[in-house]
Write a protein that holds these residues in place. Structure first.
Motif, PDB file in Angstrom:
ATOM      1  N   VAL A   1       0.849  -1.192   0.000  1.00  0.00           N
ATOM      2  CA  VAL A   1       0.000   0.000   0.000  1.00  0.00           C
ATOM      3  C   VAL A   1       0.883   1.240   0.000  1.00  0.00           C
ATOM      4  O   VAL A   1       1.938   1.264   0.653  1.00  0.00           O
ATOM      5  N   PHE A   2       0.481   2.270  -0.746  1.00  0.00           N
ATOM      6  CA  PHE A   2       1.213   3.529  -0.775  1.00  0.00           C
ATOM      7  C   PHE A   2       0.982   4.319   0.514  1.00  0.00           C
ATOM      8  O   PHE A   2      -0.100   4.268   1.111  1.00  0.00           O
ATOM      9  N   SER A   3       1.989   5.093   0.921  1.00  0.00           N
ATOM     10  CA  SER A   3       1.774   6.093   1.962  1.00  0.00           C
ATOM     11  C   SER A   3       0.937   7.225   1.380  1.00  0.00           C
ATOM     12  O   SER A   3       0.868   7.393   0.157  1.00  0.00           O
ATOM     13  N   PRO A   4       0.267   8.034   2.211  1.00  0.00           N
ATOM     14  CA  PRO A   4      -0.591   9.104   1.689  1.00  0.00           C
ATOM     15  C   PRO A   4       0.126  10.098   0.785  1.00  0.00           C
ATOM     16  O   PRO A   4      -0.497  10.674  -0.114  1.00  0.00           O
ATOM     17  N   ASP A   5       1.434  10.307   1.002  1.00  0.00           N
ATOM     18  CA  ASP A   5       2.152  11.245   0.128  1.00  0.00           C
ATOM     19  C   ASP A   5       2.786  10.547  -1.076  1.00  0.00           C
ATOM     20  O   ASP A   5       3.445  11.193  -1.903  1.00  0.00           O
ATOM     21  N   GLY A   6       2.629   9.219  -1.182  1.00  0.00           N
ATOM     22  CA  GLY A   6       3.119   8.486  -2.340  1.00  0.00           C
ATOM     23  C   GLY A   6       4.599   8.218  -2.370  1.00  0.00           C
ATOM     24  O   GLY A   6       5.108   7.683  -3.364  1.00  0.00           O
ATOM     25  N   THR A   7       5.345   8.531  -1.311  1.00  0.00           N
ATOM     26  CA  THR A   7       6.798   8.369  -1.330  1.00  0.00           C
ATOM     27  C   THR A   7       7.263   7.036  -0.763  1.00  0.00           C
ATOM     28  O   THR A   7       8.409   6.653  -0.968  1.00  0.00           O
ATOM     29  N   LYS A   8       6.400   6.330  -0.032  1.00  0.00           N
ATOM     30  CA  LYS A   8       6.801   5.067   0.586  1.00  0.00           C
ATOM     31  C   LYS A   8       5.747   4.005   0.344  1.00  0.00           C
ATOM     32  O   LYS A   8       4.587   4.300   0.018  1.00  0.00           O
ATOM     33  N   ILE A   9       6.169   2.756   0.539  1.00  0.00           N
ATOM     34  CA  ILE A   9       5.279   1.605   0.388  1.00  0.00           C
ATOM     35  C   ILE A   9       5.406   0.745   1.636  1.00  0.00           C
ATOM     36  O   ILE A   9       6.522   0.418   2.061  1.00  0.00           O
ATOM     37  N   ALA A  10       4.282   0.399   2.217  1.00  0.00           N
ATOM     38  CA  ALA A  10       4.250  -0.564   3.321  1.00  0.00           C
ATOM     39  C   ALA A  10       3.744  -1.894   2.781  1.00  0.00           C
ATOM     40  O   ALA A  10       2.880  -1.937   1.898  1.00  0.00           O
ATOM     41  N   TYR A  11       4.286  -2.991   3.296  1.00  0.00           N
ATOM     42  CA  TYR A  11       3.854  -4.312   2.834  1.00  0.00           C
ATOM     43  C   TYR A  11       4.187  -5.345   3.905  1.00  0.00           C
ATOM     44  O   TYR A  11       4.957  -5.086   4.834  1.00  0.00           O
ATOM     45  N   THR A  12       3.591  -6.511   3.777  1.00  0.00           N
ATOM     46  CA  THR A  12       3.876  -7.593   4.708  1.00  0.00           C
ATOM     47  C   THR A  12       4.802  -8.607   4.052  1.00  0.00           C
ATOM     48  O   THR A  12       4.802  -8.776   2.836  1.00  0.00           O
ATOM     49  N   VAL A  13       5.569  -9.292   4.893  1.00  0.00           N
ATOM     50  CA  VAL A  13       6.440 -10.375   4.452  1.00  0.00           C
ATOM     51  C   VAL A  13       6.003 -11.635   5.179  1.00  0.00           C
ATOM     52  O   VAL A  13       5.953 -11.667   6.410  1.00  0.00           O
ATOM     53  N   GLU A  14       5.663 -12.655   4.404  1.00  0.00           N
ATOM     54  CA  GLU A  14       5.259 -13.926   4.981  1.00  0.00           C
ATOM     55  C   GLU A  14       6.386 -14.934   4.840  1.00  0.00           C
ATOM     56  O   GLU A  14       6.972 -15.073   3.767  1.00  0.00           O
ATOM     57  N   LYS A  15       6.668 -15.620   5.951  1.00  0.00           N
ATOM     58  CA  LYS A  15       7.659 -16.691   5.961  1.00  0.00           C
ATOM     59  C   LYS A  15       7.001 -17.931   6.531  1.00  0.00           C
ATOM     60  O   LYS A  15       6.276 -17.858   7.517  1.00  0.00           O
ATOM     61  N   TYR A  16       7.255 -19.062   5.912  1.00  0.00           N
ATOM     62  CA  TYR A  16       6.606 -20.290   6.349  1.00  0.00           C
ATOM     63  C   TYR A  16       6.921 -20.587   7.820  1.00  0.00           C
ATOM     64  O   TYR A  16       8.066 -20.584   8.239  1.00  0.00           O
ATOM     65  N   ALA A  17       5.863 -20.841   8.607  1.00  0.00           N
ATOM     66  CA  ALA A  17       5.973 -21.236  10.026  1.00  0.00           C
ATOM     67  C   ALA A  17       6.665 -20.189  10.880  1.00  0.00           C
ATOM     68  O   ALA A  17       7.187 -20.505  11.946  1.00  0.00           O
ATOM     69  N   GLU A  18       6.668 -18.932  10.440  1.00  0.00           N
ATOM     70  CA  GLU A  18       7.220 -17.849  11.243  1.00  0.00           C
ATOM     71  C   GLU A  18       6.231 -16.692  11.224  1.00  0.00           C
ATOM     72  O   GLU A  18       5.370 -16.593  10.350  1.00  0.00           O
ATOM     73  N   PRO A  19       6.342 -15.777  12.192  1.00  0.00           N
ATOM     74  CA  PRO A  19       5.414 -14.647  12.210  1.00  0.00           C
ATOM     75  C   PRO A  19       5.567 -13.766  10.973  1.00  0.00           C
ATOM     76  O   PRO A  19       6.656 -13.621  10.420  1.00  0.00           O
ATOM     77  N   ASP A  20       4.455 -13.182  10.537  1.00  0.00           N
ATOM     78  CA  ASP A  20       4.513 -12.207   9.455  1.00  0.00           C
ATOM     79  C   ASP A  20       5.251 -10.958   9.928  1.00  0.00           C
ATOM     80  O   ASP A  20       5.291 -10.648  11.116  1.00  0.00           O
ATOM     81  N   GLU A  21       5.833 -10.229   8.965  1.00  0.00           N
ATOM     82  CA  GLU A  21       6.571  -9.005   9.287  1.00  0.00           C
ATOM     83  C   GLU A  21       6.013  -7.843   8.480  1.00  0.00           C
ATOM     84  O   GLU A  21       5.546  -8.019   7.355  1.00  0.00           O
ATOM     85  N   LEU A  22       6.061  -6.658   9.058  1.00  0.00           N
ATOM     86  CA  LEU A  22       5.634  -5.439   8.383  1.00  0.00           C
ATOM     87  C   LEU A  22       6.871  -4.652   7.972  1.00  0.00           C
ATOM     88  O   LEU A  22       7.747  -4.380   8.790  1.00  0.00           O
ATOM     89  N   TRP A  23       6.934  -4.275   6.686  1.00  0.00           N
ATOM     90  CA  TRP A  23       8.095  -3.579   6.138  1.00  0.00           C
ATOM     91  C   TRP A  23       7.658  -2.277   5.468  1.00  0.00           C
ATOM     92  O   TRP A  23       6.515  -2.134   5.036  1.00  0.00           O
ATOM     93  N   VAL A  24       8.603  -1.338   5.385  1.00  0.00           N
ATOM     94  CA  VAL A  24       8.402  -0.094   4.647  1.00  0.00           C
ATOM     95  C   VAL A  24       9.596   0.107   3.725  1.00  0.00           C
ATOM     96  O   VAL A  24      10.744  -0.155   4.103  1.00  0.00           O
ATOM     97  N   ILE A  25       9.339   0.564   2.500  1.00  0.00           N
ATOM     98  CA  ILE A  25      10.397   0.777   1.516  1.00  0.00           C
ATOM     99  C   ILE A  25      10.080   2.046   0.726  1.00  0.00           C
ATOM    100  O   ILE A  25       8.917   2.425   0.590  1.00  0.00           O
ATOM    101  N   ASN A  26      11.110   2.740   0.241  1.00  0.00           N
ATOM    102  CA  ASN A  26      10.873   3.899  -0.623  1.00  0.00           C
ATOM    103  C   ASN A  26      10.275   3.431  -1.948  1.00  0.00           C
ATOM    104  O   ASN A  26      10.540   2.305  -2.382  1.00  0.00           O
TER     105      ASN A  26
END
Length: 541
Positions: free
Chosen positions: A516-541
């Motif tokens: 998903v885009f940030s409101p100003d459009g400069t960053k992206i948030a997303y989830t990372v799924e790994k088998y049998a491990e907790p999901d992670e939340l990431w942000v990238i330009n």
């Protein structure tokens, strides 16, 4: 994990919650009645079930087999939906809330509640397995480690909660276990998928099969174990000899969840959403109940009646199929709300959501004011789900997908003007509401990210992408579109030349999704799924 689980149950099972910054200021906007059948008392007078009625999550209740004397016996916040009767009439159950997971005991009238033990914080899963052996006075249950390697673990304790210990020689995979009638053994499926048994003193681990199994159930006389495997129901002697296929239909028909009658003469099982009973040697197969959905079912202790539930209402039927199906509850509320999500209108004055009834099977797209008032139906579907709702930023029109035929429609918020646009999945309005991005239906070359005008015209196929579960997202200025392909995130320009840029490059080892885009459009948030491990939340330009 626990808080996420509680939020899931609160929203999906029982209704829509209006969330605020104050956790104690939540407002319940809808009602539903999820019903999960659990057990039948030894004296035959009470049926135990979990219900979302009168609560934000799930409490325990009982009802007489004639449909009278419905009684709610627990009223705590949180989730209580795994429970069993003891022969003395008391009930043992699992209670999960924000303070942790507890094993509890309560009288069948709701009095005398006791917390027997609280699960260690090193574990985060105790559901849906709970078994009791009155003979050995033991309780068996499964936990999951909340740190690598995230294994399920098998535990036993005394009926008063003392003597709690892990059976360190057992590594179950899945949540179905059963005691032998003498209380000395537990049967389970291993991490390799094979059938094993182990003594409750953690000795004599014994492998019974060399092929994949599931849902084992020990015969009342202790000599045999019934289980499902590769679409069939099998019987095996408790020493691992005498393997017999009772149904013989293989992968062509899904047969699972076998349960012995208390007298050991019959086996109950599910066959492609229908409930069947047969003699313990596989003869005399009889269809009892036909459903389009999964059902729960339990025997009474006299082995002549069966209670079953479609997760909305409870029914009684004779085990020989006579007498017809008798409904003993009368839930008119949907079993679930928010199946497929919710969406605000662009002015945040209205909310759309999905309701799912199981008596009969019905999906409804509904709308209400933001305070829960003035609910009305926009459309009804009896042949498949309504998914992928997109309302905001539009204030008067909704775009959605019908699951059964993967077709995309729009409809006005006053229930008028339903219009078919095209075939596809996951439609989303652009911010200026003039265009819709979606994922095309499967073709020889796969799925494609597509854009069309809001009336369905001028369809443009942009680039290949993944279909399953990854809603495309517009940038705030509508010039770019986020999407997922081969478990990585990409950005495509929404106008010619439709240039594509890969944002993440980890798909081989992880699964990036829901960007998903940030409101100003400069960053992206997303989830990372790994088998049998907790999901992670990431942000990238």
């Amino acid at each position: 994990m626990l808080k996420k689980c509680l939020l899931y149950f609160t929203v999906v099972i029982t209704g829509i919650i209006s969330l605020s910054t104050n956790a104690f200021a939540d407002v319940k906007l809808t009602e539903s009645n999820f019903t999960r059948l659990l057990d039948w008392s030894y004296d035959g007078k009470k049926i135990l079930f979990a219900t979302s009625k009168n609560n934000n999550c799930s409490n325990l209740a009982t009802i007489s087999p004639d449909g009278k004397n419905e009684t709610q016996i627990t009223r705590d916040e949180g989730i209580e939906w795994e429970a069993v009767f003891h022969p003395d009439g008391s009930i043992y159950y699992i209670w999960m809330d924000n303070t942790g997971t507890k094993l509890c005991k309560i009288n069948s009238d709701g009095s005398g509640k006791k917390i027997l033990l609280t699960v260690s914080q090193d574990y985060d899963y105790l559901n849906p397995t709970l078994i009791i052996s009155p003979i050995s006075a033991k309780i068996g249950y499964i936990l999951r480690q909340n740190a690598p390697p995230y294994r399920y673990t098998l535990w036993v304790c005394n009926l008063d909660g003392t003597g709690n210990r892990q059976l360190t020689n057992a590594y179950p995979d899945g949540l179905y276990i059963d005691f032998s009638p003498n209380g000395e053994w537990i049967v389970f499926k291993s991490t390799a998928g094979y059938l094993y048994k182990i003594k409750i003193n953690d000795t004599e681990l014994t492998q019974l099969t060399t092929f994949y199994v599931d849902t084992p159930d020990w015969s009342p006389d202790g000599t045999k174990i019934v289980f499902s495997s590769e679409g069939d129901i099998y019987l095996i002697n408790s020493d691992g000899t005498g393997l017999t296929n009772l149904t013989g239909d293989g992968y062509t028909i899904s047969e699972r969840y076998p349960k012995w009658s208390p007298d050991g003469k019959k086996i109950l099982w599910e066959r492609d959403y229908t409930l069947w009973v047969m003699n313990s040697d596989g003869t005399g197969k009889l269809e009892l109940f036909t459903s389009k959905v999964y059902v729960d079912y339990v025997w009474n202790k006299s082995s002549n009646k069966i209670a079953l539930s479609n997760y909305q209402n409870i029914y009684i039927i004779n085990s020989d199929g006579t007498g017809g199906l008798q409904k003993i509850t009368n839930s008119l509320n949907p079993a679930w709300q928010v199946v497929g999500g919710t969406s605000f209108s662009g002015d945040y004055q209205k909310i759309i959501f999905i309701s799912h009834w199981r008596d009969p099977i019905t999906f409804k797209l509904r709308i209400m004011n933001k305070d829960g008032s003035n609910k009305y139906d926009l459309l009804t579907s009896t042949y498949g789900g309504i998914y992928s709702l997109s309302f905001a930023p539009h204030t008067t029109k909704i775009v959605y997908q019908l699951e059964i035929n993967s077709k995309i429609y729009t409809i006005n918020s006053d229930a008028s003007g339903e219009t078919y646009l095209t075939d596809g999945h996951h439609p989303v309005w652009s911010n200026d509401t003039t265009r819709i991005v979606y994922i095309s239906t499967w073709s020889v070359t796969g799925n494609y990210l597509c854009v069309m005008n809001s009336d369905g015209s001028n369809i443009v196929q942009i680039t290949p992408c993944a279909w399953g579960g990854y809603y495309p997202k517009w940038s705030p200025d509508d010039t770019k579109i986020l999407y997922v392909y081969n478990d990585d995130i990409y950005i495509a320009l929404s106008s010619p030349p439709y240039t594509v840029t890969q944002i993440t490059k980890d798909g081989a080892v992880t699964k990036e999704c829901f960007p998903v885009f940030s409101p100003d459009g400069t960053k992206i948030a997303y989830t990372v799924e790994k088998y049998a491990e907790p999901d992670e939340l990431w942000v990238i330009n």
